[in-house]
Design an enzyme around this catalytic site. Structure first.
Site, PDB file in Angstrom:
ATOM      1  N   LYS A 112      -4.074  -4.213   9.398  1.00  0.00           N
ATOM      2  CA  LYS A 112      -2.817  -4.925   9.637  1.00  0.00           C
ATOM      3  C   LYS A 112      -3.001  -6.428   9.478  1.00  0.00           C
ATOM      4  O   LYS A 112      -2.122  -7.110   8.962  1.00  0.00           O
ATOM      5  CB  LYS A 112      -2.262  -4.610  11.038  1.00  0.00           C
ATOM      6  CG  LYS A 112      -1.678  -3.219  11.154  1.00  0.00           C
ATOM      7  CD  LYS A 112      -0.820  -3.102  12.402  1.00  0.00           C
ATOM      8  CE  LYS A 112      -0.318  -1.678  12.591  1.00  0.00           C
ATOM      9  NZ  LYS A 112       0.409  -1.490  13.846  1.00  0.00           N
ATOM     10  N   LYS A 194      -2.110   6.703   4.091  1.00  0.00           N
ATOM     11  CA  LYS A 194      -1.374   7.288   5.217  1.00  0.00           C
ATOM     12  C   LYS A 194       0.104   6.908   5.172  1.00  0.00           C
ATOM     13  O   LYS A 194       0.437   5.763   4.855  1.00  0.00           O
ATOM     14  CB  LYS A 194      -2.016   6.726   6.487  1.00  0.00           C
ATOM     15  CG  LYS A 194      -1.480   7.220   7.773  1.00  0.00           C
ATOM     16  CD  LYS A 194      -2.033   6.377   8.921  1.00  0.00           C
ATOM     17  CE  LYS A 194      -1.372   5.020   8.996  1.00  0.00           C
ATOM     18  NZ  LYS A 194      -1.518   4.289  10.243  1.00  0.00           N
ATOM     19  N   LYS A 197       5.004   3.447   9.053  1.00  0.00           N
ATOM     20  CA  LYS A 197       6.312   2.844   9.349  1.00  0.00           C
ATOM     21  C   LYS A 197       6.455   1.484   8.701  1.00  0.00           C
ATOM     22  O   LYS A 197       7.551   1.055   8.390  1.00  0.00           O
ATOM     23  CB  LYS A 197       6.428   2.627  10.866  1.00  0.00           C
ATOM     24  CG  LYS A 197       6.945   3.789  11.641  1.00  0.00           C
ATOM     25  CD  LYS A 197       7.236   3.322  13.068  1.00  0.00           C
ATOM     26  CE  LYS A 197       6.487   4.158  14.076  1.00  0.00           C
ATOM     27  NZ  LYS A 197       5.543   3.463  14.921  1.00  0.00           N
TER      28      LYS A 197
HETATM   29  P1  TYM Z   1       2.487   4.673  16.085  1.00  0.00           P
HETATM   30  O1  TYM Z   1       3.795   4.220  16.621  1.00  0.00           O
HETATM   31  O2  TYM Z   1       1.934   3.957  14.902  1.00  0.00           O
HETATM   32  O3  TYM Z   1       2.544   6.199  15.724  1.00  0.00           O
HETATM   33  C1  TYM Z   1       3.033   7.158  16.645  1.00  0.00           C
HETATM   34  C2  TYM Z   1       2.238   8.448  16.515  1.00  0.00           C
HETATM   35  O4  TYM Z   1       2.346   8.970  15.188  1.00  0.00           O
HETATM   36  C3  TYM Z   1       1.047   9.207  14.659  1.00  0.00           C
HETATM   37  N1  TYM Z   1       1.091   8.949  13.207  1.00  0.00           N
HETATM   38  C4  TYM Z   1       0.788   9.861  12.285  1.00  0.00           C
HETATM   39  N2  TYM Z   1       0.390  11.131  12.376  1.00  0.00           N
HETATM   40  C5  TYM Z   1       0.169  11.807  11.220  1.00  0.00           C
HETATM   41  N3  TYM Z   1       0.333  11.246   9.991  1.00  0.00           N
HETATM   42  C6  TYM Z   1       0.731   9.964   9.854  1.00  0.00           C
HETATM   43  N4  TYM Z   1       0.892   9.428   8.652  1.00  0.00           N
HETATM   44  C7  TYM Z   1       0.976   9.204  11.041  1.00  0.00           C
HETATM   45  N5  TYM Z   1       1.385   7.937  11.264  1.00  0.00           N
HETATM   46  C8  TYM Z   1       1.449   7.796  12.608  1.00  0.00           C
HETATM   47  C9  TYM Z   1       0.157   8.208  15.372  1.00  0.00           C
HETATM   48  O5  TYM Z   1      -1.188   8.597  15.332  1.00  0.00           O
HETATM   49  C10 TYM Z   1       0.740   8.239  16.768  1.00  0.00           C
HETATM   50  O6  TYM Z   1       0.240   9.346  17.483  1.00  0.00           O
HETATM   51  N6  TYM Z   1      -0.810   2.635  19.257  1.00  0.00           N
HETATM   52  C11 TYM Z   1       0.078   3.753  19.050  1.00  0.00           C
HETATM   53  C12 TYM Z   1       1.128   3.887  20.145  1.00  0.00           C
HETATM   54  C13 TYM Z   1       0.570   3.882  21.525  1.00  0.00           C
HETATM   55  C14 TYM Z   1      -0.054   4.988  22.177  1.00  0.00           C
HETATM   56  C15 TYM Z   1      -0.369   4.527  23.482  1.00  0.00           C
HETATM   57  C16 TYM Z   1      -0.350   6.281  21.783  1.00  0.00           C
HETATM   58  C17 TYM Z   1       0.586   2.853  22.416  1.00  0.00           C
HETATM   59  N7  TYM Z   1       0.030   3.226  23.584  1.00  0.00           N
HETATM   60  C18 TYM Z   1      -1.018   5.347  24.386  1.00  0.00           C
HETATM   61  C19 TYM Z   1      -0.989   7.105  22.709  1.00  0.00           C
HETATM   62  C20 TYM Z   1      -1.310   6.647  23.987  1.00  0.00           C
HETATM   63  C21 TYM Z   1       0.820   3.582  17.738  1.00  0.00           C
HETATM   64  O7  TYM Z   1       0.953   2.483  17.253  1.00  0.00           O
HETATM   65  O8  TYM Z   1       1.400   4.702  17.254  1.00  0.00           O
END
Ligand code: TYM
Length: 327
Positions: A112, A194, A197
């Site tokens: 990022k 991957k 968003k």
């Molecule tokens: P975030 O918002 O980027 O993504 C949310 C969830 O979606 C999963 N994910 C994917 N899974 C499969 N294929 C993909 N292409 C893909 N893109 C995203 C992510 O792995 C995630 O599970 N830091 C985290 C949010 C967070 C969090 C937490 C998660 C903050 N605190 C505590 C668990 C526990 C994040 O940015 O996810």
């Protein structure tokens, strides 16, 4: 006593089928078995620039998408991260136990920050401290996430272990729960990257609120590989990704899928994948529209969720403060 699950999604853009298949759909499947807390992690979203009006809207959208996907507020607590102050409080404390070198090694930070160059905030570097706080506040056992979050959950364990060894047992050590299938859905325009968003190319992702026509067009334009065989072959990342999406939306097993498509062309595969996604998302989209039509109900659910989790979080913070001599 059921094991505790904690997870969250950032309201930093439109949710896509990667977020759904890698995370939310799995939370729904695990809901009965565990004691669940699902959070809309809005404080994480501001680690990159956000428009205030859009952010506020996205927070509600993400919460509504959890519920529309099947998260049941009777079985799971759903809340917004910034509604529970203990998250920032513990994040600050954990900061003081996290070496900068650990943070600089995080793959997601490197990726990022490379995209943003001078715009990189300290918050982006520090983001895993806040994620560790999210998880550790609730004495979480399991964190169901996609593959890209594995490193952050490992860092959470490391900082918990460090704190425990200095001050005695305080935090439970959590483990990431990562599915064998669906943990890394790839971009339709480039199946070696991957689905994300923050990627803005039109054909990159299928969003959960895309119309059937948008889904058909995006799948029709998805990058495929040379050759004709329709098989789960990692050497053919485009076809592999489409097949995996098809498998997860239909629940049909891999052998059956391969035999059903034997001798067929990529065109037929793409139509079937588009149909599976459209049908898979239809009930979710209907429920979402209903939920968004009643903002007061959604607000009250989120307020209730925050009230349910706040005492758990405050208990952990108080214990931590006592141990380190604060106050
Ligand atoms: P975030 O918002 O980027 O993504 C949310 C969830 O979606 C999963 N994910 C994917 N899974 C499969 N294929 C993909 N292409 C893909 N893109 C995203 C992510 O792995 C995630 O599970 N830091 C985290 C949010 C967070 C969090 C937490 C998660 C903050 N605190 C505590 C668990 C526990 C994040 O940015 O996810």
């Amino acid at each position: 006593m059921k094991k505790r699950v904690f997870s969250g999604v950032q309201p930093s853009g439109d949710l896509h089928i990667g977020n759904y298949l890698g995370a939310i759909k799995r939370w729904v499947a695990l809901q009965e078995e565990y004691d669940n807390i699902f959070c809309v992690v809005d404080l994480h979203a501001i680690t990159t620039p956000q428009d205030p009006k859009i952010l506020k809207q996205k927070i509600r959208e993400v919460a509504a998408l959890y519920l529309a996907s099947g998260i049941d507020p009777q079985k799971s607590k759903v809340f917004v991260q910034s509604h529970v102050l203990a998250h920032t409080e513990l994040a600050w404390i954990l900061n003081c136990f996290l070496p900068v070198g650990w943070m600089m090694r995080m793959t997601q930070f490197k990726e990022k920050s490379a995209k943003q160059r001078q715009q990189v905030s300290t918050g982006l570097l520090d983001y895993p401290a806040l994620m560790a706080a999210d998880i550790l506040l609730y004495q979480t056992d399991l964190v169901p996430v996609g593959e890209d979050q594995k490193q952050h959950v490992e860092l959470t364990r490391d900082v918990a272990q460090r704190f425990n060894s200095l001050y005695g047992e305080t935090f439970k050590l959590p483990a990431a729960l990562i599915a064998k299938e669906g943990a890394r859905i790839m971009g339709l325009d480039d199946p070696t990257k991957k689905m994300s968003k923050s990627e803005t190319a039109t054909g990159h992702a299928i969003y959960l609120l895309d119309s059937p026509d948008e889904i058909k067009t995006k799948i029709a334009h998805a990058t495929t590989d040379s050759g004709q065989e329709i098989k789960f072959d990692l050497q053919k990342p485009g076809i592999y990704n489409l097949l995996e999406i098809y498998q997860l939306f239909t629940g049909v097993d891999r052998h059956e899928i391969e035999s059903a498509f034997a001798g067929k062309g990529y065109g037929e595969l793409k139509s079937a994948v588009a149909e599976a996604i459209i049908e898979g998302l239809r009930p979710l989209q209907q429920k979402y529209t209903e939920l968004m039509a009643d903002p007061a109900y959604l607000e009250s659910l989120l307020a209730q969720g925050a009230d349910q989790v706040r005492p758990l979080a405050e208990k952990t913070v108080q214990e931590v403060k006592n141990k380190i001599g604060l106050g």
